[in-house]
Write a protein that holds these residues in place. Structure first.
Motif: not given
Ligand code: SF4
Ligand code: SF4
Length: 355
Positions: A240, A245, A271
């Motif tokens: 993540r 994915d 991120k």
């Protein structure tokens, strides 16, 4: 299941970050204590300098060793790289990866014990028993130290797959041949993980690998250390954070942990969106007997870059299907090749690449 995220800019800060993770997960003494033999299982896919990000960084291992030693426990380091399961080869890999400086800088033992015995798996998904290094079996505590990397076959390689290195030498490529197809291969990896069930996994994600992992990709600063008692939970958190994915990663897809049960603690994970392969395994819906035909028609082939090849023959020795014949250069029989990419992983010159 908790996963601790610790942001960490460089290896010099890794000991402090790992210590904080252990404290926030209940304290180091929850995991190991005085007098215990703590076996560390980092990633030694093959001998490669630390800056290539193929292996767990020696400074990261040293940080864990120091924490273990401060608790009065004894640290032993072991892995079985891809290739022959003998001491000479292991020594070469340790030297190239600069792990030989670990026992010089700490009191840890770098183990050359390549002996193994069969571990029964009465409730295995696909394996009923598996050969496992004796050093691992004799541990009081096992700490898994994976490297955060992409993988041409399984998209991502992390905590669950790192335990594949507890299986000795050439049994690993042989299993590639025996357990073909995404489902079978993932179930085998999960069984191998369960045979040793590490007590703790601490991931070196300070510098990871993107692109053509696990050996030929590009090092990338990720600046994080992930720690968990659950290897599956850690893998979900790592995917993540890096934009992979989780439904595309076979060991997560076939695992038994619900993503909703993963709780992140510590820092906010970065991120990122790293470059990664789409995965190269025969999909689950292809019947077993069609696997070879499917692989031949649709999957990438390990292609040789002749100018890089030094004719060492390592690829021929590791191929589980005897698909490689060494002349002056390796020749690959496409009808025999099952696209396991063991040859590309072990090649010391990155002369074979899936294309
Ligand atoms: S392709 Fe790589 S492993 Fe194979 S012979 Fe050449 S250098 Fe060695
Ligand atoms: S040639 Fe390479 S990819 Fe093909 S089966 Fe042999 S080791 Fe695996």
């Amino acid at each position: 299941m908790k996963v601790h995220v610790g942001l960490c800019q460089d290896y010099g800060d890794s000991q402090r970050t790992i210590l904080r993770a252990l404290e926030e997960l209940g304290g180091a003494d929850r995991f190991f204590r005085k007098g215990q033999k703590v076996v560390l299982k980092p990633n030694l896919l093959k001998g490669a300098p630390p800056e290539k990000a193929v292996t767990t960084h020696p400074d990261f291992i040293i940080s864990v060793v120091r924490i273990v030693e401060d608790a009065g426990a004894r640290a032993v380091i072991i892995d079985s790289p891809g290739g022959p399961g003998n001491k000479r080869f292991l020594q070469r890999c340790y030297e190239k990866s600069e792990w030989t400086r670990i026992p010089r800088e700490t009191g840890a033992e770098l183990s050359y014990d390549v002996s193994y015995s069969q571990v029964p798996l009465p409730h295995g998904r696909i394996l009923k028993s598996v050969p496992v290094l004796k050093v691992i079996q004799e541990a009081d505590v096992i700490i898994n130290l994976p490297k955060l990397k992409t993988h041409g076959l399984t998209v991502y390689t992390g905590a669950v797959k790192n335990m594949y290195g507890t299986v000795p030498g050439m049994t690993k490529p042989a299993f590639h041949g025996q357990y073909r197809g995404m489902h079978r291969f993932a179930r085998m990896l999960l069984d191998v993980h369960d045979a040793s069930s590490p007590d703790l996994s601490i991931m070196d994600g300070i510098v990871g690998m993107e692109g053509k992992g696990p050996a030929g990709g590009d090092p990338i600063k990720m600046n994080m250390v992930l720690t968990s008692q659950s290897a599956q939970a850690l893998d979900m958190a790592a995917c993540r954070a890096t934009g992979i994915d989780i439904s595309k990663v076979p060991t997560i897809r076939m695992g038994d942990l619900d993503p909703k049960d993963v709780e992140l603690i510590g820092d906010t994970p970065p991120k990122m969106s790293i470059k990664h392969p789409v995965g190269g395994m025969v999909p689950w819906w292809v019947p077993e007997f069609m696997g070879g035909i499917f692989a031949n028609m649709y999957m990438k082939r390990p292609v040789l870059y002749p100018d890089r090849c030094i004719s060492c023959g390592d690829c021929e020795r590791i191929c589980p299907e005897d698909a490689i014949t060494m002349k002056k250069l390796p020749r690959i029989s496409w009808s025999k090749c099952i696209r396991c990419y063991c040859c590309a992983e072990i090649c010391p010159k990155d002369a074979l690449e899936p294309r």
